[in-house]
Design an enzyme around this catalytic site. Structure first.
Site, PDB file in Angstrom:
ATOM      1  N   GLY A  31     101.047  10.628  98.980  1.00 55.76           N
ATOM      2  CA  GLY A  31     100.592  10.326 100.340  1.00 55.76           C
ATOM      3  C   GLY A  31      99.541  11.284 100.852  1.00 55.76           C
ATOM      4  N   HIS A  37      92.497   8.947  96.152  1.00 54.49           N
ATOM      5  CA  HIS A  37      93.583   7.983  95.926  1.00 54.49           C
ATOM      6  C   HIS A  37      93.045   6.559  95.970  1.00 54.49           C
ATOM      7  CE1 HIS A  37      95.984  11.424  97.821  1.00 54.49           C
ATOM      8  NE2 HIS A  37      96.562  11.277  96.651  1.00 54.49           N
TER       9      HIS A  37
END
Ligand code: AMP
Length: 283
Positions: A31, A37
């Site tokens: 996260g 990402h």
């Protein structure tokens, strides 16, 4: 985007997608998502996969409880970013879902051929055992066709590659290039914790790695690393844990440039109390 918090629900959904003929592309994360990402999700989509991302801050891979407690958690903005970038599924389990309290926690033991011993392995005892534990669990749950991971975590990527070979799992691993901020700092969730001044000065990390790369075969490796460390540590809040030039396959530290065909320079350092890692392939 579908969000699942329960393994059972995720597995049902993915079984259905598989039956529809979709291939599953998976990017596991912790996260505090950034463009690095996103590039993994983009790679999965470009391959035509049904893209699954997981967000789980895995307690068993943190050797420093303080680092775990302070790890940034930004689920709402993470969801927005994933939706904007066409992610199909987010798996968002809590700790009890991944490690049920009544289940004995065992860390897998594999012969990693020494890949887990230097650098991060030496600095963060137990880190890779915890990382493999959660990766194995996630792969058992998601059962992806394609796995997308970043070269930013070069040693982690090498260990997961070795794990997939050892277990002969039918999963294709894609090592995706490191995305950087405009001044060169590798994107990282931990960058969020830097002050804006530290974040500017952290550009020196990539400069140091680039300096090593530029002197490929021209300078003595040990001297080159020592000089680069000294330059970095001119910043009063920078403390280098290691800067190593290694064989990119075995991760063994090199004394001579000619001792390996594929070479990587890897660094870990603390900027204040924030630990950063980076690497560049050479040449
Ligand atoms: P993390 O959330 O830090 O555990 O990272 C999840 C995945 O994203 C790992 O495979 C990382 O290697 C990858 N990743 C992290 N930072 C970057 C980056 N700057 N560029 C590309 N991939 C990254």
């Amino acid at each position: 985007m579908y969000i699942f918090k329960k393994i059972f629900d995720l597995q049902n959904h993915l079984a259905y997608q598989r039956n529809q003929g979709k291939t599953i592309g998976f990017a596991p994360t912790m996260g505090a998502l950034h463009q690095g990402h996103v590039s993994l999700i983009a790679a999965a989509k470009a391959k035509g996969d049904y893209a699954v991302c997981s967000i789980f801050v895995n307690p068993t891979q943190f050797n420093d409880p303080n680092d775990f407690a302070k790890y940034p958690r930004t689920t709402a903005t993470d969801c927005d970013l994933l939706i904007q970038n066409g992610c199909d599924v987010l798996f968002l389990p809590d700790v009890d879902e991944m490690y049920p309290p009544n289940e004995t926690v065992t860390k897998p033991q594999y012969d990693l051929g020494g890949l887990d011993l230097p650098m991060e392995g030496a600095q963060r005892p137990g880190h890779f055992a915890g990382m493999l534990q959660v990766v194995e669990k996630l792969l058992n749950i998601v059962m992806p066709d394609h796995l997308y991971m970043g070269q930013k975590d070069f040693q982690q990527l090498a260990i997961v590659r070795r794990y997939l070979q050892l277990t002969q799992r039918p999963i294709e691993l894609f090592g995706c290039p490191t995305l950087r901020e405009p001044h060169g700092l590798a994107m990282s969730s931990r960058n969020e914790r830097l002050t804006s001044d530290q974040r500017q000065r952290a550009a020196k990390i990539y400069q140091a790695l680039s300096h090593v790369r530029k002197h490929y075969r021209q300078a003595n490796i040990e001297q080159l690393c020592q000089i680069s460390i000294a330059v970095l540590e001119e910043e009063p809040d920078f403390k280098v844990e290691y800067l190593e030039v290694c064989n990119a396959i075995t991760l063994q530290s090199l004394q001579n440039w000619d001792d390996a065909a594929e070479i990587v320079a890897c660094i870990a350092l603390k900027v204040g109390d924030i630990r950063l890692i980076d690497n560049v392939l050479i040449p």
